[in-house]
Write a protein that holds these residues in place. Structure first.
Motif, short mmCIF file in Angstrom:
data_model
loop_
_atom_site.label_atom_id
_atom_site.label_comp_id
_atom_site.label_asym_id
_atom_site.label_seq_id
_atom_site.Cartn_x
_atom_site.Cartn_y
_atom_site.Cartn_z
N GLU A 1 1.92 -6.33 -3.49
CA GLU A 1 0.78 -5.53 -3.05
C GLU A 1 1.18 -4.53 -1.98
O GLU A 1 0.74 -3.38 -1.98
CB GLU A 1 -0.35 -6.43 -2.52
CG GLU A 1 -1.00 -7.31 -3.56
CD GLU A 1 -0.27 -8.63 -3.81
OE1 GLU A 1 -0.74 -9.41 -4.67
OE2 GLU A 1 0.76 -8.89 -3.16
N ALA A 2 2.04 -4.96 -1.05
CA ALA A 2 2.51 -4.07 0.01
C ALA A 2 3.37 -2.95 -0.57
O ALA A 2 3.31 -1.81 -0.10
CB ALA A 2 3.29 -4.86 1.06
N GLU A 3 4.16 -3.27 -1.58
CA GLU A 3 4.97 -2.24 -2.24
C GLU A 3 4.09 -1.21 -2.94
O GLU A 3 4.34 -0.01 -2.86
CB GLU A 3 5.96 -2.88 -3.21
CG GLU A 3 7.07 -3.63 -2.50
CD GLU A 3 7.98 -4.40 -3.42
OE1 GLU A 3 7.71 -4.48 -4.65
OE2 GLU A 3 8.99 -4.94 -2.92
N GLU A 4 3.03 -1.68 -3.60
CA GLU A 4 2.10 -0.76 -4.27
C GLU A 4 1.37 0.10 -3.25
O GLU A 4 1.20 1.31 -3.44
CB GLU A 4 1.09 -1.56 -5.11
CG GLU A 4 1.72 -2.21 -6.33
CD GLU A 4 0.79 -3.20 -7.02
OE1 GLU A 4 -0.41 -3.28 -6.65
OE2 GLU A 4 1.26 -3.89 -7.94
N MET A 5 0.93 -0.51 -2.15
CA MET A 5 0.25 0.23 -1.09
C MET A 5 1.18 1.29 -0.51
O MET A 5 0.78 2.45 -0.32
CB MET A 5 -0.20 -0.73 0.02
CG MET A 5 -0.92 -0.04 1.17
SD MET A 5 -1.29 -1.18 2.53
CE MET A 5 -2.51 -2.23 1.75
N SER A 6 2.42 0.91 -0.23
CA SER A 6 3.40 1.85 0.32
C SER A 6 3.59 3.06 -0.58
O SER A 6 3.52 4.20 -0.13
CB SER A 6 4.73 1.13 0.54
OG SER A 6 5.74 2.04 0.92
N LYS A 7 3.80 2.80 -1.87
CA LYS A 7 3.99 3.90 -2.83
C LYS A 7 2.80 4.84 -2.84
O LYS A 7 2.95 6.07 -2.86
CB LYS A 7 4.23 3.35 -4.24
CG LYS A 7 5.60 2.80 -4.46
CD LYS A 7 5.74 2.26 -5.88
CE LYS A 7 7.03 1.47 -6.03
NZ LYS A 7 7.11 0.79 -7.32
N ASP A 8 1.60 4.28 -2.81
CA ASP A 8 0.41 5.11 -2.89
C ASP A 8 0.17 5.87 -1.58
O ASP A 8 -0.21 7.04 -1.60
CB ASP A 8 -0.81 4.28 -3.26
CG ASP A 8 -1.86 5.13 -3.95
OD1 ASP A 8 -1.56 5.68 -5.03
OD2 ASP A 8 -2.96 5.27 -3.39
N LEU A 9 0.41 5.22 -0.45
CA LEU A 9 0.27 5.93 0.83
C LEU A 9 1.28 7.08 0.92
O LEU A 9 0.93 8.18 1.36
CB LEU A 9 0.44 4.96 2.00
CG LEU A 9 -0.72 3.99 2.25
CD1 LEU A 9 -0.31 2.92 3.25
CD2 LEU A 9 -1.97 4.71 2.73
N LEU A 10 2.50 6.83 0.49
CA LEU A 10 3.52 7.89 0.49
C LEU A 10 3.08 9.04 -0.42
O LEU A 10 3.23 10.22 -0.07
CB LEU A 10 4.87 7.34 0.06
CG LEU A 10 5.57 6.42 1.07
CD1 LEU A 10 6.73 5.68 0.43
CD2 LEU A 10 6.04 7.21 2.29
N ARG A 11 2.53 8.70 -1.56
CA ARG A 11 2.04 9.71 -2.51
C ARG A 11 0.94 10.56 -1.88
O ARG A 11 0.82 11.76 -2.14
CB ARG A 11 1.53 9.01 -3.78
CG ARG A 11 1.05 9.96 -4.87
CD ARG A 11 0.60 9.20 -6.11
NE ARG A 11 -0.59 8.40 -5.89
CZ ARG A 11 -1.84 8.87 -5.87
NH1 ARG A 11 -2.07 10.15 -6.04
NH2 ARG A 11 -2.87 8.06 -5.68
N HIS A 12 0.16 9.95 -0.99
CA HIS A 12 -0.91 10.67 -0.29
C HIS A 12 -0.41 11.40 0.96
O HIS A 12 -1.21 11.99 1.68
CB HIS A 12 -2.03 9.70 0.10
CG HIS A 12 -2.98 9.40 -1.02
ND1 HIS A 12 -2.77 8.36 -1.90
CD2 HIS A 12 -4.12 10.01 -1.40
CE1 HIS A 12 -3.76 8.33 -2.77
NE2 HIS A 12 -4.59 9.33 -2.50
N GLY A 13 0.88 11.34 1.24
CA GLY A 13 1.45 12.10 2.35
C GLY A 13 1.69 11.34 3.64
O GLY A 13 2.05 11.95 4.64
N PHE A 14 1.49 10.04 3.63
CA PHE A 14 1.73 9.25 4.85
C PHE A 14 3.22 9.10 5.12
O PHE A 14 4.04 9.16 4.20
CB PHE A 14 1.11 7.85 4.70
CG PHE A 14 -0.38 7.82 4.89
CD1 PHE A 14 -0.93 7.42 6.09
CD2 PHE A 14 -1.23 8.20 3.87
CE1 PHE A 14 -2.31 7.38 6.26
CE2 PHE A 14 -2.61 8.17 4.03
CZ PHE A 14 -3.15 7.76 5.23
#
Length: 189
Positions: A142-155
């Motif tokens: 779940e943390a890996e999925e969150m990380s990928k999506d946050l990075l995709r959003h520019g975080f």
């Protein structure tokens, strides 16, 4: 005597944080932004360092108001780099500003950051049953999925390990040890 998670024992800063905030499910966007900034600042440092500087962070980052932080300019970055009360790392300071902009974009897209972030755990706290701190992983699927999506959003500064620490702090997972007095208390929040 109350039994706490092993990591929180023996230090008043850790004990107070553990006993009052860590693992309590969060649904307030400003608090989510605070956690994102502080978890990013903590990268490579101890959480105790962040806790000791907490009040200074609140002052320096306008009480973690993402709308204000998103408007920080080069002059404000220079001011923050001179502030001995906080972490004076240029990459982390610039990441906080970028993260404020990305945070606001997510709020606009999803209606709230709360709606967005809880989707990674299907809207409910993952209740783990850890007996010892060595059983707690550094990251999860779940943390890996969150990380990928946050990075995709520019975080920035949102790798899987930081995301898992964020999930623990924000109550998306309950990683209190089962013998800890807070294990069942955070469930009731």
């Amino acid at each position: 005597m109350k039994h706490r998670c092993q990591w929180a024992e023996g230090n008043v800063y850790n004990e107070v944080y553990h006993d009052t905030k860590w693992g309590v499910p969060v649904h307030e966007d400003r608090l989510f932004f605070e956690m994102i900034v502080l978890d990013g600042m903590q990268a490579g440092l101890s959480w105790l360092t962040i806790l000791k500087k907490y009040d200074n962070f609140v002052r320096a980052y306008d009480a973690f108001d993402p709308e204000k932080v998103a408007l920080y300019d080069d002059q404000k970055v220079l001011e923050l780099l001179q502030d001995a009360g906080i972490i004076r790392n240029k990459l982390k300071i610039r990441a906080a500003i970028q993260n404020a902009k990305a945070f606001l974009a997510i709020q606009k897209e999803y209606g709230s950051f709360d709606t967005y972030i809880w989707q990674f755990v299907d809207g409910k706290t993952i209740k783990n049953t850890r007996k010892h701190r060595h059983e707690i992983p550094a990251k999860t699927k779940e943390a890996e999925e969150m990380s990928k999506d946050l990075l995709r959003h520019g975080f920035k500064f949102v790798g899987p390990t930081i995301c898992y620490a964020f999930m623990q702090a924000a109550g998306l997972v309950n990683d209190h040890e089962v013998a800890c007095f807070r294990y069942t208390e955070v469930e009731a929040k």
